[in-house]
Structures are given as structure tokens and as C-alpha cells.
Design a protein around this motif. Sequence first.
Motif, PDB file in Angstrom:
ATOM      1  N   GLU A  15       0.859  -1.187   0.000  1.00 10.03           N
ATOM      2  CA  GLU A  15       0.000   0.000   0.000  1.00 10.03           C
ATOM      3  C   GLU A  15       0.890   1.229   0.000  1.00 10.03           C
ATOM      4  N   LEU A  16       0.416   2.288  -0.627  1.00 10.70           N
ATOM      5  CA  LEU A  16       1.121   3.567  -0.549  1.00 10.70           C
ATOM      6  C   LEU A  16       0.436   4.415   0.504  1.00 10.70           C
ATOM      7  N   VAL A  17       1.181   4.823   1.513  1.00  9.04           N
ATOM      8  CA  VAL A  17       0.672   5.657   2.596  1.00  9.04           C
ATOM      9  C   VAL A  17       1.493   6.939   2.589  1.00  9.04           C
ATOM     10  N   ASP A  18       0.852   8.049   2.319  1.00  6.06           N
ATOM     11  CA  ASP A  18       1.543   9.338   2.195  1.00  6.06           C
ATOM     12  C   ASP A  18       2.672   9.259   1.165  1.00  6.06           C
ATOM     13  N   GLY A  19       2.435   8.508   0.091  1.00  2.84           N
ATOM     14  CA  GLY A  19       3.400   8.396  -0.996  1.00  2.84           C
ATOM     15  C   GLY A  19       4.530   7.418  -0.756  1.00  2.84           C
ATOM     16  N   MET A  20       4.546   6.763   0.408  1.00  2.77           N
ATOM     17  CA  MET A  20       5.614   5.811   0.725  1.00  2.77           C
ATOM     18  C   MET A  20       5.041   4.394   0.796  1.00  2.77           C
ATOM     19  N   GLU A  22       4.124   0.797   2.105  1.00  3.54           N
ATOM     20  CA  GLU A  22       3.903   0.136   3.387  1.00  3.54           C
ATOM     21  C   GLU A  22       3.462  -1.289   3.062  1.00  3.54           C
ATOM     22  N   GLU A  89      12.642   3.133   5.923  1.00  2.35           N
ATOM     23  CA  GLU A  89      13.161   4.487   5.753  1.00  2.35           C
ATOM     24  C   GLU A  89      14.612   4.381   5.295  1.00  2.35           C
TER      25      GLU A  89
END
Length: 127
Positions: A15-20, A22, A89
Motif C-alpha cells: 500500500e502507498l501511505v503518504d506516498g511511501m 507500506e 526508511e
Amino acid sequence: MTLPPYARLLGVTLELVDGMPEIVMPFGQHVVGRPGFLQGGAIAGLLEVAAVAALRHALAGEGAGIKQINGTVEFMRGGRDHVTRAGGEIVRLGARVATVATTAWQDDGARPIATARMNYLIERAGG
């Protein structure tokens, strides 16, 4: 984005969460250790998939290959019979080596069940 082949065995989704990216892993018999808890290898595998996803996201469009050099996992608490999430990260992204810190959690991102630090060799096109 292409994930490692064993991501399918873990049953994870991206999934993309705030563009990152996950990574989400459902609980099931395929990841059970002792009854009601996740197996440590499944948690470590989830953390590695999260590191690969973060690194491939950072290198998107470069066509660079990556190979893991090493990794260290810290288990902080038992993973229960819930959905588990993990994110990575980029700590350092050099010309040839990258370091990624990953965290896995269940109900609360501020209470991780495990963390990892992984180093990767980057094989850039033409380099």
C-alpha cells in the motif's frame, strides 16, 4: 513495483501511505509460530520486504539492481494474531551502498514488534 518472490508466500500486499510504500501481512496459518503468535522468520521476512520496497521506491526509474549485504533484526515483543504492517526508511543512499531501517507494528505504529537495519549493494545501470 516488484517484490521478492517470498513476498507471495507471506501473503503480503503493498500500500502507498503518504506516498511511501507500506507492506501489509495478514495473520494466518502460513505465518504462525507458537499458537496465536507470528513466527520470527515471517516477521524478519516482512521487514526485508519493507526494506526492498522502500529502496526500490527510492530508486524508481533508475533501473538499478539491489542485493542484500547484511541485516540485523531486533524483536521487541511478540506479534499476535493481527494484521502486521511494516515500512522502511532510507538512512543512507550512496552510489554503491544503501542502508534501510525498517519497523513492523500491529495496532500502534509507536509500539513496534520488531525493527531491522539492512544494507544493500546497489548495481546501477552502466556502473
